[in-house]
Write a protein that holds these residues in place. Sequence first.
Motif, PDB file in Angstrom:
ATOM      1  N   ILE A 176       0.860  -1.185   0.000  1.00 20.52           N
ATOM      2  CA  ILE A 176       0.000   0.000   0.000  1.00 20.52           C
ATOM      3  C   ILE A 176       0.896   1.235   0.000  1.00 20.52           C
ATOM      4  CG2 ILE A 176      -1.895   1.202   1.148  1.00 20.52           C
ATOM      5  CD1 ILE A 176      -2.391  -1.454   2.703  1.00 20.52           C
ATOM      6  N   GLN A 177       1.121   1.817  -1.133  1.00 19.35           N
ATOM      7  CA  GLN A 177       1.948   3.007  -1.359  1.00 19.35           C
ATOM      8  C   GLN A 177       3.385   2.849  -0.876  1.00 19.35           C
ATOM      9  OE1 GLN A 177      -0.495   6.174   0.482  1.00 19.35           O
ATOM     10  NE2 GLN A 177       0.871   6.246   2.239  1.00 19.35           N
ATOM     11  N   GLY A 178       3.901   1.629  -0.908  1.00 24.21           N
ATOM     12  CA  GLY A 178       5.300   1.383  -0.579  1.00 24.21           C
ATOM     13  C   GLY A 178       5.537   1.166   0.901  1.00 24.21           C
ATOM     14  N   CYS A 179       6.757   0.763   1.247  1.00 28.25           N
ATOM     15  CA  CYS A 179       7.108   0.444   2.644  1.00 28.25           C
ATOM     16  C   CYS A 179       7.391   1.745   3.395  1.00 28.25           C
ATOM     17  CB  CYS A 179       8.326  -0.470   2.692  1.00 28.25           C
ATOM     18  SG  CYS A 179       8.233  -1.905   1.603  1.00 28.25           S
ATOM     19  N   ASP A 180       6.327   2.378   3.840  1.00 26.42           N
ATOM     20  CA  ASP A 180       6.448   3.717   4.414  1.00 26.42           C
ATOM     21  C   ASP A 180       5.804   3.848   5.786  1.00 26.42           C
ATOM     22  OD1 ASP A 180       3.807   3.520   3.763  1.00 26.42           O
ATOM     23  OD2 ASP A 180       3.726   5.324   2.507  1.00 26.42           O
ATOM     24  N   GLY A 181       5.447   2.710   6.411  1.00 20.39           N
ATOM     25  CA  GLY A 181       4.852   2.758   7.742  1.00 20.39           C
ATOM     26  C   GLY A 181       3.421   3.237   7.768  1.00 20.39           C
ATOM     27  N   SER A 182       2.780   3.390   6.600  1.00 25.36           N
ATOM     28  CA  SER A 182       1.408   3.906   6.593  1.00 25.36           C
ATOM     29  C   SER A 182       0.434   2.933   7.244  1.00 25.36           C
ATOM     30  CB  SER A 182       0.964   4.221   5.160  1.00 25.36           C
ATOM     31  OG  SER A 182       0.971   3.059   4.347  1.00 25.36           O
ATOM     32  N   THR A 188      -7.659   9.285  12.502  1.00 27.40           N
ATOM     33  CA  THR A 188      -7.856  10.537  13.240  1.00 27.40           C
ATOM     34  C   THR A 188      -8.956  11.320  12.543  1.00 27.40           C
ATOM     35  OG1 THR A 188      -6.259  11.835  11.945  1.00 27.40           O
ATOM     36  CG2 THR A 188      -5.392  10.583  13.826  1.00 27.40           C
ATOM     37  N   ILE A 189      -9.244  12.491  13.049  1.00 26.60           N
ATOM     38  CA  ILE A 189     -10.271  13.335  12.433  1.00 26.60           C
ATOM     39  C   ILE A 189      -9.873  13.704  11.004  1.00 26.60           C
ATOM     40  CG2 ILE A 189     -11.423  15.589  12.559  1.00 26.60           C
ATOM     41  CD1 ILE A 189     -11.194  15.408  15.600  1.00 26.60           C
ATOM     42  N   THR A 190      -8.583  13.881  10.782  1.00 29.70           N
ATOM     43  CA  THR A 190      -8.103  14.351   9.480  1.00 29.70           C
ATOM     44  C   THR A 190      -7.467  13.248   8.628  1.00 29.70           C
ATOM     45  OG1 THR A 190      -5.997  15.007  10.480  1.00 29.70           O
ATOM     46  CG2 THR A 190      -7.732  16.691  10.337  1.00 29.70           C
ATOM     47  N   LEU A 191      -7.347  12.053   9.153  1.00 32.66           N
ATOM     48  CA  LEU A 191      -6.678  10.981   8.410  1.00 32.66           C
ATOM     49  C   LEU A 191      -7.448   9.675   8.543  1.00 32.66           C
ATOM     50  CD1 LEU A 191      -2.930  10.253   8.064  1.00 32.66           C
ATOM     51  CD2 LEU A 191      -4.423   8.400   8.827  1.00 32.66           C
ATOM     52  N   LYS A 192      -7.749   9.066   7.406  1.00 36.49           N
ATOM     53  CA  LYS A 192      -8.383   7.757   7.390  1.00 36.49           C
ATOM     54  C   LYS A 192      -7.306   6.721   7.107  1.00 36.49           C
ATOM     55  CE  LYS A 192     -12.326   5.218   5.479  1.00 36.49           C
ATOM     56  NZ  LYS A 192     -13.457   5.252   4.525  1.00 36.49           N
ATOM     57  N   GLY A 193      -6.999   5.923   8.112  1.00 39.13           N
ATOM     58  CA  GLY A 193      -5.912   4.964   7.985  1.00 39.13           C
ATOM     59  C   GLY A 193      -6.297   3.715   7.218  1.00 39.13           C
ATOM     60  N   VAL A 251      18.319   0.140   4.832  1.00 40.01           N
ATOM     61  CA  VAL A 251      17.483   1.058   5.610  1.00 40.01           C
ATOM     62  C   VAL A 251      17.646   2.491   5.107  1.00 40.01           C
ATOM     63  CG1 VAL A 251      17.271  -0.317   7.718  1.00 40.01           C
ATOM     64  CG2 VAL A 251      19.313   1.071   7.377  1.00 40.01           C
ATOM     65  N   GLY A 252      16.806   3.355   5.645  1.00 39.79           N
ATOM     66  CA  GLY A 252      16.798   4.751   5.230  1.00 39.79           C
ATOM     67  C   GLY A 252      15.427   5.205   4.774  1.00 39.79           C
ATOM     68  N   ARG A 253      14.397   4.395   5.057  1.00 38.57           N
ATOM     69  CA  ARG A 253      13.021   4.769   4.717  1.00 38.57           C
ATOM     70  C   ARG A 253      12.558   5.917   5.614  1.00 38.57           C
ATOM     71  NH1 ARG A 253      14.124  -0.228   5.084  1.00 38.57           N
ATOM     72  NH2 ARG A 253      13.812  -1.682   3.345  1.00 38.57           N
ATOM     73  N   LYS A 254      11.570   6.637   5.123  1.00 40.96           N
ATOM     74  CA  LYS A 254      10.893   7.642   5.935  1.00 40.96           C
ATOM     75  C   LYS A 254       9.446   7.208   6.144  1.00 40.96           C
ATOM     76  CE  LYS A 254      14.470  10.345   6.166  1.00 40.96           C
ATOM     77  NZ  LYS A 254      15.221  10.470   7.440  1.00 40.96           N
ATOM     78  N   ASP A 255       8.807   7.827   7.129  1.00 41.59           N
ATOM     79  CA  ASP A 255       7.416   7.511   7.444  1.00 41.59           C
ATOM     80  C   ASP A 255       6.479   8.453   6.703  1.00 41.59           C
ATOM     81  OD1 ASP A 255       8.107   5.493   9.300  1.00 41.59           O
ATOM     82  OD2 ASP A 255       8.443   6.997  10.851  1.00 41.59           O
ATOM     83  N   SER A 256       5.522   7.864   6.047  1.00 46.28           N
ATOM     84  CA  SER A 256       4.546   8.664   5.309  1.00 46.28           C
ATOM     85  C   SER A 256       3.644   9.442   6.283  1.00 46.28           C
ATOM     86  CB  SER A 256       3.686   7.749   4.436  1.00 46.28           C
ATOM     87  OG  SER A 256       2.658   8.480   3.810  1.00 46.28           O
ATOM     88  N   VAL A 257       3.217  10.613   5.842  1.00 43.31           N
ATOM     89  CA  VAL A 257       2.249  11.385   6.629  1.00 43.31           C
ATOM     90  C   VAL A 257       0.838  11.152   6.101  1.00 43.31           C
ATOM     91  CG1 VAL A 257       3.929  13.139   7.278  1.00 43.31           C
ATOM     92  CG2 VAL A 257       2.593  13.430   5.175  1.00 43.31           C
ATOM     93  N   THR A 258       0.719  10.237   5.138  1.00 42.19           N
ATOM     94  CA  THR A 258      -0.585   9.884   4.579  1.00 42.19           C
ATOM     95  C   THR A 258      -0.772   8.370   4.635  1.00 42.19           C
ATOM     96  OG1 THR A 258       0.230   9.609   2.310  1.00 42.19           O
ATOM     97  CG2 THR A 258      -0.440  11.826   2.979  1.00 42.19           C
ATOM     98  N   ALA A 259      -2.004   7.948   4.404  1.00 41.22           N
ATOM     99  CA  ALA A 259      -2.335   6.532   4.282  1.00 41.22           C
ATOM    100  C   ALA A 259      -3.360   6.405   3.163  1.00 41.22           C
ATOM    101  CB  ALA A 259      -2.892   5.992   5.599  1.00 41.22           C
ATOM    102  N   SER A 260      -3.626   5.185   2.734  1.00 39.72           N
ATOM    103  CA  SER A 260      -4.606   5.009   1.657  1.00 39.72           C
ATOM    104  C   SER A 260      -5.532   3.843   1.958  1.00 39.72           C
ATOM    105  CB  SER A 260      -3.915   4.796   0.308  1.00 39.72           C
ATOM    106  OG  SER A 260      -4.879   4.626  -0.712  1.00 39.72           O
ATOM    107  N   PHE A 261      -6.699   4.168   2.485  1.00 37.06           N
ATOM    108  CA  PHE A 261      -7.743   3.178   2.725  1.00 37.06           C
ATOM    109  C   PHE A 261      -8.150   2.516   1.416  1.00 37.06           C
ATOM    110  CE2 PHE A 261     -12.202   1.976   3.142  1.00 37.06           C
ATOM    111  CZ  PHE A 261     -12.235   1.323   4.368  1.00 37.06           C
ATOM    112  N   GLU A 262      -8.190   3.315   0.350  1.00 38.61           N
ATOM    113  CA  GLU A 262      -8.619   2.809  -0.946  1.00 38.61           C
ATOM    114  C   GLU A 262      -7.632   1.783  -1.502  1.00 38.61           C
ATOM    115  OE1 GLU A 262      -8.379   6.030  -0.109  1.00 38.61           O
ATOM    116  OE2 GLU A 262     -10.541   6.418   0.130  1.00 38.61           O
TER     117      GLU A 262
END
Length: 338
Positions: free
Chosen positions: A77-83, A89-94, A152-163
């Motif tokens: 789901i959008q790559g190995c980014d911890g999503s 949350t109110i502003t993010l649908k995980g 290693v060297g990945r970053k954490d996404s600030v988004t997620a994709s339920f879809e």
Amino acid sequence: MDCSFLLKFFFLHIVLLFGFLGDNIMYASEPQLTLDYYASTCPTVFDIVRKEMECSVLSDPRNAASIVRLHFHDCFIQGCDGSILLDDTITLKGEKKAATNIHSLKGFGVIDQIKNFVESECPGIVSCADILTIAARDAVILVGGPYWDVPVGRKDSVTASFELANTNLPTPDESLVSIIPKFLYQGLSVTDMVALVGAHTIGMAKCENFRSRIYGDYGSTLVKNPISDNQFNNLKSICPATGGGDNNITAMDYVTPNLFDNSFYHLLLNGEGVLNSDQEMYSSVFGIETRELVKKYAADPLAFFHQFSDSMVKMGNITNSESFVTAEVRKNCRFVNT
């Protein structure tokens, strides 16, 4: 000419084409991951993750499979980014409540605990995505599986994709023709797919995900013998055709459920794959390439271990290019930084 024959011929060529493309597709270069990314900033991170995974798997061997599955679901789901680790949350649908995830994912608490220890040692340095990737490798080793170096060297996404969670991930009842494109889309070949599915040697399945298989074609794929017949009856007792039991579970490899080995492939040869998606690799009329790979890994555990290691690195290198621009190192894996 028989229309059904034409349909099979058409789909066979699709599968063969996908198999060819999967090994030859070229992708745009992504930010480079390295083995020594934390050598100066957090040199103890691998030791911390290993120690905590040792405690986790010792307390419950099922945690090994849970962490590997988390890593798989994250990367698809959008790559190995911890999503996959983000809570709603109110502003993010995980992604946790997507149909493909809501009843199948565990191990979030394990990652939380590792993250807490890493933060106390190296605050703000190591991403949750990297912790999950390292933990998946250690989980496999701790139950008898192979070692591989983890870039290693990945970053954490600030988004997620339920879809994307509902469309990119393979499902237990899918056919081989439907599943193969999902791996090819990620840049993973048919060989990668058959090897990676071998992680089910330590996995558990819920009744709701294998009911249609055992009350469908399980009896027709089964190689009859007293042990196989007994297991078939056991599955039916765990998962009744009607009347509930959706959350009842069984090991996908009942022979060595807590040991990472090639026993899973022997079960496929016997027609005992618990999930339809697994058994299709051997039994599907379209599984010309996958059938030979199942035979190969059943006969040669070292070949399976070698390919699984290579395929895990390849899967772990699926990156979210946007995350390297907009992403961060989360302080808490469940929430973006504020």
